[in-house]
Design a protein around this motif. Structure first.
Motif, PDB file in Angstrom:
ATOM      1  N   UNK A 235      55.908  44.572  62.519  1.00  7.94           N
ATOM      2  CA  UNK A 235      55.773  45.945  63.206  1.00  7.94           C
ATOM      3  C   UNK A 235      56.727  47.104  62.363  1.00  7.94           C
ATOM      4  N   UNK A 236      57.919  46.355  62.544  1.00  4.56           N
ATOM      5  CA  UNK A 236      59.157  47.322  62.263  1.00  4.56           C
ATOM      6  C   UNK A 236      59.816  47.197  60.745  1.00  4.56           C
ATOM      7  N   UNK A 237      59.033  45.804  59.971  1.00  2.36           N
ATOM      8  CA  UNK A 237      59.572  45.530  58.868  1.00  2.36           C
ATOM      9  C   UNK A 237      60.594  44.280  58.964  1.00  2.36           C
ATOM     10  N   UNK A 238      60.429  43.183  58.070  1.00  2.00           N
ATOM     11  CA  UNK A 238      61.283  42.231  58.303  1.00  2.00           C
ATOM     12  C   UNK A 238      62.562  42.510  57.874  1.00  2.00           C
TER      13      UNK A 238
ATOM     14  N   UNK B 222      53.680  37.440  57.896  1.00  2.00           N
ATOM     15  CA  UNK B 222      54.484  37.940  56.865  1.00  2.00           C
ATOM     16  C   UNK B 222      55.206  36.789  56.290  1.00  2.00           C
ATOM     17  N   UNK B 223      55.354  36.403  55.091  1.00  2.00           N
ATOM     18  CA  UNK B 223      55.826  35.251  54.326  1.00  2.00           C
ATOM     19  C   UNK B 223      57.528  34.915  54.776  1.00  2.00           C
ATOM     20  N   UNK B 224      58.016  36.012  54.986  1.00  2.00           N
ATOM     21  CA  UNK B 224      59.446  35.677  55.569  1.00  2.00           C
ATOM     22  C   UNK B 224      59.530  35.021  56.873  1.00  2.00           C
ATOM     23  N   UNK B 225      58.418  35.004  57.918  1.00  2.00           N
ATOM     24  CA  UNK B 225      58.611  34.510  58.985  1.00  2.00           C
ATOM     25  C   UNK B 225      59.046  33.288  59.264  1.00  2.00           C
TER      26      UNK B 225
ATOM     27  N   UNK C  81      66.680  21.077  70.854  1.00  2.00           N
ATOM     28  CA  UNK C  81      65.400  20.516  70.761  1.00  2.00           C
ATOM     29  C   UNK C  81      64.732  20.786  69.583  1.00  2.00           C
ATOM     30  N   UNK C  82      63.860  19.597  68.941  1.00  2.00           N
ATOM     31  CA  UNK C  82      63.485  20.235  67.624  1.00  2.00           C
ATOM     32  C   UNK C  82      62.005  20.402  67.919  1.00  2.00           C
ATOM     33  N   UNK C  83      61.473  20.135  69.140  1.00  2.00           N
ATOM     34  CA  UNK C  83      60.008  20.720  69.255  1.00  2.00           C
ATOM     35  C   UNK C  83      60.091  22.066  69.467  1.00  2.00           C
ATOM     36  N   UNK C  84      59.086  22.749  68.895  1.00  2.00           N
ATOM     37  CA  UNK C  84      59.182  24.187  68.765  1.00  2.00           C
ATOM     38  C   UNK C  84      58.352  24.975  69.519  1.00  2.00           C
ATOM     39  N   UNK C  85      59.031  26.043  70.180  1.00  2.00           N
ATOM     40  CA  UNK C  85      58.030  27.080  70.867  1.00  2.00           C
ATOM     41  C   UNK C  85      57.467  27.927  69.783  1.00  2.00           C
ATOM     42  N   UNK C  86      56.435  28.569  70.038  1.00  2.00           N
ATOM     43  CA  UNK C  86      55.844  29.596  69.181  1.00  2.00           C
ATOM     44  C   UNK C  86      56.103  30.856  69.967  1.00  2.00           C
ATOM     45  N   UNK C  87      56.469  31.925  68.992  1.00  2.00           N
ATOM     46  CA  UNK C  87      56.830  33.232  69.696  1.00  2.00           C
ATOM     47  C   UNK C  87      56.140  34.284  68.596  1.00  2.00           C
ATOM     48  N   UNK C  88      55.786  35.484  69.111  1.00  2.00           N
ATOM     49  CA  UNK C  88      55.079  36.396  68.251  1.00  2.00           C
ATOM     50  C   UNK C  88      56.356  36.901  67.103  1.00  2.00           C
ATOM     51  N   UNK C  89      55.636  37.131  65.922  1.00  2.00           N
ATOM     52  CA  UNK C  89      56.467  37.713  64.905  1.00  2.00           C
ATOM     53  C   UNK C  89      56.234  39.212  64.913  1.00  2.00           C
ATOM     54  N   UNK C  90      55.718  39.709  65.968  1.00  2.00           N
ATOM     55  CA  UNK C  90      55.274  41.232  65.590  1.00  2.00           C
ATOM     56  C   UNK C  90      56.501  42.194  65.433  1.00  2.00           C
ATOM     57  N   UNK C  91      57.680  41.775  66.090  1.00  2.00           N
ATOM     58  CA  UNK C  91      58.855  42.741  65.917  1.00  2.00           C
ATOM     59  C   UNK C  91      59.144  42.790  64.445  1.00  2.00           C
ATOM     60  N   UNK C  92      58.873  41.733  63.877  1.00  2.00           N
ATOM     61  CA  UNK C  92      59.401  41.793  62.244  1.00  2.00           C
ATOM     62  C   UNK C  92      58.398  42.439  61.477  1.00  2.00           C
TER      63      UNK C  92
END
Length: 229
Positions: free
Chosen positions: A195-198, A119-122, A182-193
């Protein structure tokens, strides 16, 4: 007994689809002496069987993310604790990053987050999450909260409520120190946005947070959250 410098606590519930990938990504840290504790809340799939060969220990707990994280903290042995969602990946050498972050005046902190998905909004959502957290000193569970065991015990762990436990925990920890952001990034799933709409998810989460700040109970908000989803 050898006490690891860091224990990673992962609450799980029906995460068979992704738990192997999450734990495999942590094998390098496990090999460096980091303790990996999976706390299952009663999965009805193969989560527990898949996790056992890839974790220091797998324990079971009544369901509820806060309850599970507290159970994992009690069962762990590390001087520092990191609470990781089952769909989240840590940056390289996260153990060293946490150690450095907690070596000074901070007793807790979190990572910046990147949301994985199409999704482009992520990217915009992730930027807003990181910015808001840096300004307010409030972190979400998606950002992989970490802290010293001393700080965890000083605030009596996560409040065992069904929603907003990460916000409540941040409020408790802020009494001890500002977070290390910390500016180091974890990567987490965007499935919530996805699946249900951003936009629908953004509106829902802002509405729930506003009502939480206004004093509505987590139990009331959790019922609405489950109903909408």
């Amino acid at each position: 007994m050898h006490h690891p410098s860091l224990s990673i606590v992962i609450p799980s519930l029906n995460e068979a689809e992704g738990i192997e990938a999450t734990l495999t990504a942590l094998l390098g840290l496990w090999g460096c002496g980091v303790e990996i504790v999976v706390v299952d809340g009663g999965s009805e799939d193969a989560t527990v069987a898949l996790a056992r060969p890839l974790a220091s220990q797998v324990i079971e707990s009544p369901p509820g993310r806060a309850r599970q994280m507290n159970a994992g903290a009690r069962a762990s042995h590390g001087e520092r604790l990191l609470f990781l969602h089952a769909d989240t990946r840590l940056p390289k050498r996260a153990d060293r990053r946490v150690e450095r972050a907690l070596a000074g005046s901070h007793c807790w902190g979190r990572f910046d987050v990147r949301l994985a998905g199409r999704h482009p909004l992520l990217p915009i959502i992730a930027f807003a999450m990181n910015r808001r957290s840096r300004l307010t000193g409030i972190a979400t569970g998606d950002q992989a909260l970490f802290m010293t065991r001393e700080a965890y015990e000083a605030v009596s762990g996560f409040p065992e409520q069904p929603l907003m436990e990460d916000i409540a925990m941040s409020q408790r920890l802020k009494r001890l120190s500002r977070p290390a952001c910390l500016r180091a990034r974890v990567t987490t799933s965007g499935r919530r946005w996805e699946r249900y709409g951003a936009w629908r998810t953004i509106r829902l989460m802002w509405r729930l947070r506003w009502r939480y700040w206004r004093g509505e109970t987590p139990e009331t908000l959790a019922r609405e959250y489950r109903h909408v989803r």
